[in-house]
Design an enzyme around this catalytic site. Structure first.
Site, PDB file in Angstrom:
ATOM      1  N   CYS A 288     -14.220  19.728   1.754  1.00 58.01           N
ATOM      2  CA  CYS A 288     -14.892  18.520   1.148  1.00 58.01           C
ATOM      3  C   CYS A 288     -16.518  18.793   1.483  1.00 58.01           C
ATOM      4  O   CYS A 288     -17.451  18.170   1.098  1.00 58.01           O
ATOM      5  CB  CYS A 288     -14.542  17.286   1.461  1.00 58.01           C
ATOM      6  N   GLU A 390     -18.872  17.598  -8.657  1.00 59.65           N
ATOM      7  CA  GLU A 390     -18.040  18.217  -7.695  1.00 59.65           C
ATOM      8  C   GLU A 390     -17.075  19.305  -8.514  1.00 59.65           C
ATOM      9  O   GLU A 390     -16.329  18.769  -9.414  1.00 59.65           O
ATOM     10  CB  GLU A 390     -17.186  17.418  -6.919  1.00 59.65           C
TER      11      GLU A 390
END
Ligand code: NAD
Ligand code: 6OD
Length: 486
Positions: A288, A390
């Site tokens: 992440c 993302e």
């Protein structure tokens, strides 16, 4: 072939419906084994067992003994290091060089940290004057929340699970863990460790399965689950928040990111390149904290892109177990389809593909795995979808910048706010930019170095709340104030 059962009330068991699904090795596409899928009835059994343990042996156990058991679980991971390592590699395909230094040691460290830290937390107390001229003593006590639902992703399975289980158990809660359907193994091995060390039944439970209409959703909606701690995609967080709202439980969310790295011309060039190769491509870009947007000061832009290309191309594909392997596969074919669709989108949006942009041909059994090329893009505007969304793969877009205020504005121009990396030899500037970043964590001339006691979490679509050290203890316990007239 592995057989990953549920672990409920201290026993390994099949699902009550008999449902199973396959566990696939993403490096080869081969089947590792089967996983038993928990449905609502199994989740309810796990929650009731966790509740009974709270009202029984775990709830009445002195804190020192509870923490000793947690430390024993950390020792258990270290003792069975090779089993955990093999299982994590088989589930994820990640290179041994990463898993042996990060996933497994940090997994054990998470349990150890909270075993050590929790016994040293001071209690808040005040003696104050009362209106009648007397005194009152106020003191705050910490109490567990109850049964905590722990929902984890597949990218750092043991690490991110223990990061939640450690503080939850240390604070006196019991847990029902829902590992990712892609990575069931290390949560199951931890159940074996819990068995070996004599953890009371019901304290640590594992329910395998999926999210919607499966174990994940049943856990979130269960009225006897006191809190949910979740790490995963932002869209899943939205769904969990909606599903949890009827039972009004506290939520801790660690979600997605589109993290910037900012490289100034005065940075140590080699360190910035090596750091960005790590931050863009480690774990095949499936961390992440990875940098998907890289901003480089214009005078060094071309040289930086050329060096980054060289770094990306030097990452060696290979068997995950081989120490020299530098990049593993993505977690699944489905995830590879998503990442490759972004490579195609980048072309359609007019990007220059500096390197990568496709799927490598590795030959023999490896071509059935979900490998993808590490990819560097340039030439996109700040509004391109590849710069805003993302991707969660080994890909970054590199753009030039001219001024500090400009790069701060562009780096912050995102719905996410997990972390940023800043590379400069001017430390005053580094601190100035750290202060200006809208995110939860800033790396200065570094990446993925973090003391486990520090606060971790994001802003905006990257999450709600902070975990880490005392911040975890605050989430996993309820404070009660007691006021005594003296
Ligand atoms: P995901 O959201 O698809 O799944 C995470 C977990 O949630 C899995 O166990 C899944 O089964 C479960 N789940 C899915 N839908 C659910 C539902 N409706 N109810 C309950 N549970 C549900 O995420 P992923 O694909 O496993 O992981 C990748 C994502 O996680 C990326 O977006 C990444 O940025 C994020 N992530 C964030 C952090 C962080 O600390 N901020 C860390 C790792 C990964
Ligand atoms: O620093 C850590 O241990 C941590 N929580 C990392 C999270 C990484 C997410 O993919």
């Amino acid at each position: 072939m592995s057989d990953r059962k549920l672990y409920i009330n201290g026993e390994f068991c099949s699902s009550s419906t008999g449902d199973t699904f396959a566990n696939i090795n993403p490096a080869t596409g081969a089947t590792n084994g089967i996983v038993h899928e928990a449905k609502a009835g199994d989740v309810d059994r796990a929650v009731q067992a966790a509740k009974a343990a709270l009202n029984g042996p775990w709830g009445t156990m002195p804190q020192a003994e509870r923490l000793k058991l947690l430390a024993a679980a950390a020792d258990g991971i270290r003792r069975r290091f090779d089993d955990f390592l093999a299982a994590e590699i088989q589930d994820t395909g990640k290179p041994v060089s990463w898993a042996s230094k990060i996933d497994i040691p940090r997994g054990a460290a998470n349990l150890q940290l909270f075993a050590d830290l929790t016994r040293n937390i001071p209690n808040e107390s005040y003696v104050s004057d009362t209106p009648d001229g007397g005194k009152a003593l106020n003191y705050a006590v910490r109490q567990p929340l109850g049964v905590v639902g722990v929902i984890c992703p597949w990218n750092l399975p043991l690490l991110l699970m223990t990061w939640k289980v450690g503080p939850a158990l240390a604070a006196g809660n019991t847990v029902v863990v829902k590992p990712s359907e892609e990575t069931p193994s290390t949560a199951t091995l931890l159940a074996e460790v819990m068995d070996e060390i004599g953890m009371p039944a019901g304290v640590y439970n594992v329910v395998h399965g999926f999210g919607p209409n499966s174990a994940g959703q049943a856990l979130v909606q269960h009225p006897d689950v006191a809190a949910i701690t979740f790490t995963g995609a932002s869209a899943t967080g939205q769904r969990i928040m909606a599903d949890a709202s009827p039972t009004l439980k506290p939520l801790s969310f660690e979600l997605g990111g589109k993290n910037p790295a900012i490289v100034f011309a005065d940075a140590d060039f080699d360190a910035a390149v090596a750091g960005t190769v790590r931050s863009a491509f480690s774990n095949c870009g499936q961390v992440c904290l990875c940098s998907e947007r890289v901003y480089v000061e214009r005078p060094i832009f071309d040289r930086f892109v050329a060096a980054l290309k060289q770094g990306a191309e030097a990452l060696k594909y290979g068997p995950p177990i081989d120490e020299s392997t530098g990049i593993g596969p993505l977690i699944s074919k489905q995830h590879r389809d998503k990442v490759v669709s972004y490579y195609e989108l980048a072309r359609a949006e007019g990007a220059t593909i500096v390197t990568g942009g496709g799927v490598p041909s590795l030959g023999e059994e490896w071509d059935a795995g979900s490998w993808v090329e590490p990819t560097i893009l340039t030439g996109l505007g700040d509004d391109a979808r590849c710069v805003r969304e993302e991707i969660f793969g080994p890909v970054c877009h590199v753009a030039p910048f001219d001024r500090e205020d400009e790069v701060i504005r562009r780096a912050n121009d995102t719905e996410y706010g997990l972390c940023a990396a800043v590379w400069t030899s001017d430390l005053q500037r580094g601190h100035r930019i750290a202060a200006a970043m809208d995110c939860g964590l800033v790396w200065l001339n570094s990446w993925f170095l973090r003391d486990l006691r520090t606060p971790f979490g994001g802003t905006g679509a990257s999450g709600i709340g902070r975990e880490g050290g005392i911040h975890s203890v605050n989430f996993y316990s309820e404070l009660k104030n007691v006021c005594v007239k003296l």
